[in-house]
Design a protein around this motif. Structure first.
Motif, mmCIF file in Angstrom:
data_model
loop_
_atom_site.group_PDB
_atom_site.id
_atom_site.type_symbol
_atom_site.label_atom_id
_atom_site.label_comp_id
_atom_site.label_asym_id
_atom_site.label_seq_id
_atom_site.Cartn_x
_atom_site.Cartn_y
_atom_site.Cartn_z
ATOM 1 N N ARG A 65 0.818 -1.221 0.000
ATOM 2 C CA ARG A 65 0.000 0.000 0.000
ATOM 3 C C ARG A 65 0.854 1.276 0.000
ATOM 4 O O ARG A 65 0.624 2.142 -0.840
ATOM 5 N N PHE A 86 1.735 10.075 4.919
ATOM 6 C CA PHE A 86 0.578 9.293 4.462
ATOM 7 C C PHE A 86 0.977 7.850 4.161
ATOM 8 O O PHE A 86 0.176 6.926 4.374
ATOM 9 N N ILE A 90 -0.998 4.861 6.049
ATOM 10 C CA ILE A 90 -1.750 3.787 5.398
ATOM 11 C C ILE A 90 -1.264 2.432 5.867
ATOM 12 O O ILE A 90 -2.055 1.489 6.042
ATOM 13 N N ALA A 142 -0.539 11.345 9.739
ATOM 14 C CA ALA A 142 -0.917 11.990 8.474
ATOM 15 C C ALA A 142 -1.071 13.504 8.626
ATOM 16 O O ALA A 142 -0.689 14.267 7.728
ATOM 17 N N LEU A 163 -8.408 9.019 3.111
ATOM 18 C CA LEU A 163 -7.876 8.069 4.093
ATOM 19 C C LEU A 163 -8.957 7.651 5.082
ATOM 20 O O LEU A 163 -9.114 6.464 5.391
ATOM 21 N N LEU A 203 -8.496 0.095 0.876
ATOM 22 C CA LEU A 203 -7.201 0.644 1.287
ATOM 23 C C LEU A 203 -6.236 0.766 0.106
ATOM 24 O O LEU A 203 -5.392 1.674 0.082
ATOM 25 N N SER A 206 -7.413 3.834 -1.598
ATOM 26 C CA SER A 206 -6.953 4.971 -0.797
ATOM 27 C C SER A 206 -5.494 5.277 -1.081
ATOM 28 O O SER A 206 -5.111 6.438 -1.289
ATOM 29 N N SER A 207 -4.668 4.251 -1.122
ATOM 30 C CA SER A 207 -3.228 4.428 -1.342
ATOM 31 C C SER A 207 -2.939 5.140 -2.655
ATOM 32 O O SER A 207 -2.212 6.142 -2.698
ATOM 33 N N ILE A 210 -4.562 8.788 -2.906
ATOM 34 C CA ILE A 210 -3.825 9.788 -2.120
ATOM 35 C C ILE A 210 -2.538 10.187 -2.837
ATOM 36 O O ILE A 210 -2.181 11.368 -2.890
#
Length: 313
Positions: A65, A86, A90, A142, A163, A203, A206-207, A210
């Motif tokens: 991730r 970040f 994660i 974060a 996130l 997730l 999200s990774s 972001i």
């Protein structure tokens, strides 16, 4: 194809794999340094929980991730270190989910990443608290980006929302809820897809999202990145189903046949091994196809997604 051409292609593939593995190890080592840098110091009367957090977070693993976040950031031209808190966050969130998954009330596993799970070493109470602590500390970590890069506050705020949402009831936790609720009886493919999209896919989405946001990608580009990551997450989880049947504990670093033990429906039980393997390849190829439509070039990211097709652990 002549024998010489075949051997040349084979050697080129071997060279490619050797170079990729060398680069992957270097990048993983860099991520490990970032994780160590953002861990809290083990001090004070509550230092036990900090030890349990470190034990859990630094237990090894693919670091997929944060690596996907870093490589997507680079794909869109990101060059600064705003992504690093970040990346740590994660992985803390991912690790907390594993710590809680391993608990007796959940999957009840004694091994993770080749060593004793957190609750086995520190007790069930500290296992619960270590997971809680990692989740909370992920957001503490974060938000450090605001202090480090105040001129990027808007992008950091957007990244924080991604996130939070992807880790919560509309993301990973939502998928876990349905997974736990449906354990013990067969589910439809539609329900299984919902579980995989949220429990594993969120997730990973999200990774990559972001990474794109922090690099200044457009909304349309971030949306396409989400689709790529969704395909990656789905393929990753179906491959996990396959490895739970075909893998070994020594290679995987965790128990096999745990899905069977916990009476969980998987793509292997639903479609069979051969069809599950085909589904993994199709989803992975779709992710690579969509990646090629994005601006910028990151050969390592393309190769990373390709390696996910045939991973063995």
């Amino acid at each position: 194809m002549t024998k010489e051409t075949y051997m040349s292609c084979r050697n080129e593939k071997k060279d490619w794999e050797v170079e990729f593995e060398r680069e992957r190890q270097e990048k993983t080592a860099g991520i490990e340094e970032i994780l160590r840098a953002y861990l809290p110091e083990k001090q004070g009367q509550q230092r036990l929980i900090m030890e349990a957090m470190e034990y859990s977070l630094l237990a090894g693993g693919k670091r997929l991730r944060p690596m996907l976040m870093q490589e997507t950031y680079a794909l869109f031209g990101g060059r600064e270190k705003v992504v690093e808190p970040f990346m740590a966050a994660i992985e803390m969130i991912h690790t907390y989910s594993l710590v809680h998954d391993d608990l007796p009330a959940m999957d009840n596993d004694d091994y993770r990443r080749g060593r004793r799970t957190t609750h086995v070493v520190y007790g069930e109470d500290m296992g619960i608290l270590a997971g809680d602590a990692l989740l909370n500390y992920a957001f503490e970590t974060a938000t450090l980006a605001f202090e480090q890069y105040p001129d990027r506050a808007l992008l950091i705020g957007k990244a924080l929302r991604i996130l939070a949402v992807k880790a919560g009831i509309y993301g990973m936790i939502g998928g876990q809820v349905v997974d736990v609720k449906e354990t013990g009886h067969a589910v439809s493919r539609e329900v299984l897809d919902f579980i995989y999209e949220l429990k594993t896919g969120a997730l990973i989405e999200s990774s990559m999202m972001i990474g794109a946001v922090l690099a200044g990608a457009s909304d349309a580009e971030v949306e396409k990145v989400e689709k790529i990551a969704s395909a990656v997450g789905f393929a990753f989880q179906v491959q996990d189903d396959i490895l739970d049947v075909t893998g070994t504990s020594d290679v995987l670093g965790k128990p096999v046949h745990s899905d069977e033990k916990n009476e969980k429906s998987t793509y292997v039980t639903l479609t069979g091994l051969a069809e599950a393997s085909r589904i993994v390849e199709d989803a992975s190829r779709e992710a690579i196809r969509l990646l090629a439509e994005l601006p910028g070039d990151n050969p390592y990211l393309s190769r990373l997604l390709e390696k996910l097709i045939h991973r063995e652990k």
